[in-house]
Design a protein around this motif. Structure first.
Motif, mmCIF file in Angstrom:
data_model
loop_
_atom_site.group_PDB
_atom_site.id
_atom_site.type_symbol
_atom_site.label_atom_id
_atom_site.label_comp_id
_atom_site.label_asym_id
_atom_site.label_seq_id
_atom_site.Cartn_x
_atom_site.Cartn_y
_atom_site.Cartn_z
ATOM 1 N N THR A 1 -25.880 20.367 -20.373
ATOM 2 C CA THR A 1 -25.331 20.579 -18.979
ATOM 3 C C THR A 1 -25.449 22.359 -19.211
ATOM 4 O O THR A 1 -24.879 22.556 -20.007
ATOM 5 C CB THR A 1 -23.701 19.598 -19.192
ATOM 6 O OG1 THR A 1 -23.055 19.978 -18.026
ATOM 7 C CG2 THR A 1 -23.334 19.853 -20.818
ATOM 8 N N VAL A 2 -24.919 22.764 -18.936
ATOM 9 C CA VAL A 2 -24.368 24.010 -18.095
ATOM 10 C C VAL A 2 -23.058 24.006 -17.250
ATOM 11 O O VAL A 2 -23.212 23.492 -16.013
ATOM 12 C CB VAL A 2 -25.946 25.594 -17.668
ATOM 13 C CG1 VAL A 2 -26.193 24.647 -16.879
ATOM 14 C CG2 VAL A 2 -25.703 26.697 -18.608
ATOM 15 N N GLU A 3 -22.192 25.021 -17.325
ATOM 16 C CA GLU A 3 -21.035 25.423 -16.214
ATOM 17 C C GLU A 3 -20.891 26.641 -16.331
ATOM 18 O O GLU A 3 -21.334 27.434 -17.438
ATOM 19 C CB GLU A 3 -20.064 24.528 -16.863
ATOM 20 C CG GLU A 3 -20.159 23.081 -17.081
ATOM 21 C CD GLU A 3 -18.347 22.079 -17.233
ATOM 22 O OE1 GLU A 3 -18.013 22.629 -17.696
ATOM 23 O OE2 GLU A 3 -18.862 20.869 -16.960
ATOM 24 N N PHE A 4 -20.613 27.143 -15.235
ATOM 25 C CA PHE A 4 -20.416 28.169 -14.402
ATOM 26 C C PHE A 4 -19.073 28.169 -13.825
ATOM 27 O O PHE A 4 -18.296 27.701 -13.685
ATOM 28 C CB PHE A 4 -20.978 27.905 -13.684
ATOM 29 C CG PHE A 4 -23.187 28.942 -13.654
ATOM 30 C CD1 PHE A 4 -23.529 29.882 -14.506
ATOM 31 C CD2 PHE A 4 -23.775 27.919 -13.129
ATOM 32 C CE1 PHE A 4 -25.096 29.508 -14.139
ATOM 33 C CE2 PHE A 4 -25.346 27.745 -13.573
ATOM 34 C CZ PHE A 4 -25.577 28.778 -14.521
ATOM 35 N N GLU A 5 -17.958 28.929 -14.878
ATOM 36 C CA GLU A 5 -16.852 29.611 -14.630
ATOM 37 C C GLU A 5 -16.921 30.545 -13.366
ATOM 38 O O GLU A 5 -17.378 30.947 -13.853
ATOM 39 C CB GLU A 5 -16.089 30.384 -15.659
ATOM 40 C CG GLU A 5 -14.965 30.067 -16.427
ATOM 41 C CD GLU A 5 -14.288 28.455 -15.741
ATOM 42 O OE1 GLU A 5 -12.705 28.220 -15.771
ATOM 43 O OE2 GLU A 5 -15.070 27.725 -16.384
ATOM 44 N N LEU A 6 -16.183 29.806 -12.652
ATOM 45 C CA LEU A 6 -15.851 30.516 -11.423
ATOM 46 C C LEU A 6 -13.650 31.006 -11.499
ATOM 47 O O LEU A 6 -12.994 30.469 -12.751
ATOM 48 C CB LEU A 6 -15.377 29.632 -10.040
ATOM 49 C CG LEU A 6 -16.848 29.299 -9.990
ATOM 50 C CD1 LEU A 6 -16.972 28.044 -8.552
ATOM 51 C CD2 LEU A 6 -18.059 30.183 -10.102
ATOM 52 N N ALA A 7 -13.509 31.788 -10.386
ATOM 53 C CA ALA A 7 -12.067 32.552 -10.714
ATOM 54 C C ALA A 7 -10.742 31.757 -10.373
ATOM 55 O O ALA A 7 -10.018 31.791 -11.400
ATOM 56 C CB ALA A 7 -11.819 33.672 -9.807
ATOM 57 N N ASP A 8 -11.216 30.822 -10.062
ATOM 58 C CA ASP A 8 -9.902 29.555 -9.965
ATOM 59 C C ASP A 8 -10.964 28.424 -8.812
ATOM 60 O O ASP A 8 -11.364 27.807 -8.830
ATOM 61 C CB ASP A 8 -8.827 29.952 -8.879
ATOM 62 C CG ASP A 8 -9.316 30.694 -7.347
ATOM 63 O OD1 ASP A 8 -10.292 29.985 -6.813
ATOM 64 O OD2 ASP A 8 -7.988 31.902 -7.395
ATOM 65 N N ALA A 9 -9.424 26.733 -9.297
ATOM 66 C CA ALA A 9 -9.848 26.293 -8.611
ATOM 67 C C ALA A 9 -10.565 26.180 -7.162
ATOM 68 O O ALA A 9 -11.646 25.653 -6.193
ATOM 69 C CB ALA A 9 -8.698 25.037 -9.015
ATOM 70 N N ALA A 10 -9.868 26.858 -6.388
ATOM 71 C CA ALA A 10 -10.103 27.116 -4.854
ATOM 72 C C ALA A 10 -11.713 27.305 -4.800
ATOM 73 O O ALA A 10 -12.567 27.675 -3.748
ATOM 74 C CB ALA A 10 -9.005 28.166 -4.410
ATOM 75 N N SER A 11 -11.884 28.537 -6.008
ATOM 76 C CA SER A 11 -12.983 28.838 -5.679
ATOM 77 C C SER A 11 -14.783 27.966 -6.685
ATOM 78 O O SER A 11 -15.664 27.593 -5.479
ATOM 79 C CB SER A 11 -13.855 30.227 -7.077
ATOM 80 O OG SER A 11 -12.770 31.399 -6.717
ATOM 81 N N VAL A 12 -14.705 26.789 -6.151
ATOM 82 C CA VAL A 12 -15.076 26.465 -6.702
ATOM 83 C C VAL A 12 -15.178 25.080 -5.630
ATOM 84 O O VAL A 12 -16.618 25.078 -5.162
ATOM 85 C CB VAL A 12 -14.358 24.595 -8.591
ATOM 86 C CG1 VAL A 12 -14.911 23.818 -8.389
ATOM 87 C CG2 VAL A 12 -13.826 25.855 -9.395
ATOM 88 N N GLU A 13 -14.311 24.580 -4.980
ATOM 89 C CA GLU A 13 -14.141 24.687 -3.982
ATOM 90 C C GLU A 13 -14.959 24.921 -2.475
ATOM 91 O O GLU A 13 -15.249 24.609 -2.197
ATOM 92 C CB GLU A 13 -13.266 24.172 -3.192
ATOM 93 C CG GLU A 13 -12.246 22.602 -4.374
ATOM 94 C CD GLU A 13 -10.567 22.175 -3.978
ATOM 95 O OE1 GLU A 13 -10.363 22.711 -2.122
ATOM 96 O OE2 GLU A 13 -9.652 21.806 -4.553
ATOM 97 N N ALA A 14 -14.395 26.419 -2.967
ATOM 98 C CA ALA A 14 -15.596 27.261 -1.572
ATOM 99 C C ALA A 14 -16.796 27.208 -2.673
ATOM 100 O O ALA A 14 -17.972 27.322 -1.275
ATOM 101 C CB ALA A 14 -14.855 28.482 -1.616
ATOM 102 N N ALA A 15 -17.235 27.167 -3.876
ATOM 103 C CA ALA A 15 -18.425 27.385 -3.895
ATOM 104 C C ALA A 15 -19.347 25.701 -3.272
ATOM 105 O O ALA A 15 -20.191 26.034 -3.184
ATOM 106 C CB ALA A 15 -18.934 27.600 -5.624
ATOM 107 N N VAL A 16 -18.159 25.032 -3.555
ATOM 108 C CA VAL A 16 -19.340 23.707 -3.266
ATOM 109 C C VAL A 16 -19.464 23.322 -1.064
ATOM 110 O O VAL A 16 -20.539 23.664 -1.174
ATOM 111 C CB VAL A 16 -18.147 22.508 -3.669
ATOM 112 C CG1 VAL A 16 -19.293 20.443 -2.348
ATOM 113 C CG2 VAL A 16 -18.096 21.934 -4.910
ATOM 114 N N ASP A 17 -18.649 24.364 -0.553
ATOM 115 C CA ASP A 17 -18.941 24.126 0.616
ATOM 116 C C ASP A 17 -19.845 25.051 0.838
ATOM 117 O O ASP A 17 -21.250 24.990 1.621
ATOM 118 C CB ASP A 17 -17.667 24.453 1.021
ATOM 119 C CG ASP A 17 -16.475 23.726 1.500
ATOM 120 O OD1 ASP A 17 -16.911 22.534 1.186
ATOM 121 O OD2 ASP A 17 -14.997 23.987 1.067
ATOM 122 N N GLU A 18 -20.050 26.279 0.327
ATOM 123 C CA GLU A 18 -21.392 27.173 0.678
ATOM 124 C C GLU A 18 -22.498 26.682 0.181
ATOM 125 O O GLU A 18 -23.538 26.759 0.557
ATOM 126 C CB GLU A 18 -20.735 28.270 -0.604
ATOM 127 C CG GLU A 18 -21.801 29.384 -0.455
ATOM 128 C CD GLU A 18 -21.897 30.888 -0.808
ATOM 129 O OE1 GLU A 18 -22.751 30.970 -2.152
ATOM 130 O OE2 GLU A 18 -20.328 31.078 -1.768
#
Length: 136
Positions: free
Chosen positions: A77-94
């Motif tokens: 597994t590899v995880e890419f860290e984003l700025a905040d929780a909202a950024s995770v949700e936005a990345a999923v949508d994108e």
């Protein structure tokens, strides 16, 4: 032995074009290319290394101890860290808008990490993550 950090991580792919499409195209990583090898040096360091039992990964992804049939069993597994929780949700949508399928979309784990996960072409479980303790 005095290990200082994870000096490198690379997926091993049988389909370089699909992998390049994911990491460069969808995730936007600025990978260099020498011959058929894509890479980036000086990528900000890993903040975590673990040996994650498959049953725990299955519980985290699917809420059960068994990895489901029909979903490739990951070996890493590899995880890419984003700025905040909202950024995770936005990345999923994108990424969903670009056709990426997810094992699960953004959710907050019991330990406080917001994460969404999908499988890469190489069978790596990829996470888009916000771990608050990494930002303190």
């Amino acid at each position: 032995m005095d290990i200082k950090c994870i000096s490198g991580f690379a997926t091993i792919t049988q389909n370089p074009a699909a992998s390049a499409s994911l990491y460069e195209g969808l995730l936007g990583l600025p990978l260099e290319k020498i011959d058929h090898y894509r890479f980036m040096d000086k990528f900000p360091g890993a903040n975590h290394f673990g040996v994650w039992p498959l049953a725990m990964a299955a519980q985290s992804c699917f809420g059960q101890d068994e990895w489901p049939e029909g979903v490739p069993v990951p070996t890493a597994t590899v995880e890419f860290e984003l700025a905040d929780a909202a950024s995770v949700e936005a990345a999923v949508d994108e990424l969903k808008a670009k056709g990426q399928a997810f094992v699960h979309t953004a959710r907050t784990e019991p330990w406080g990490q917001t994460v969404a996960r999908f499988m890469s072409p190489e069978g790596v479980l990829v996470g888009l993550s916000y771990a608050p303790w990494l930002h303190e």
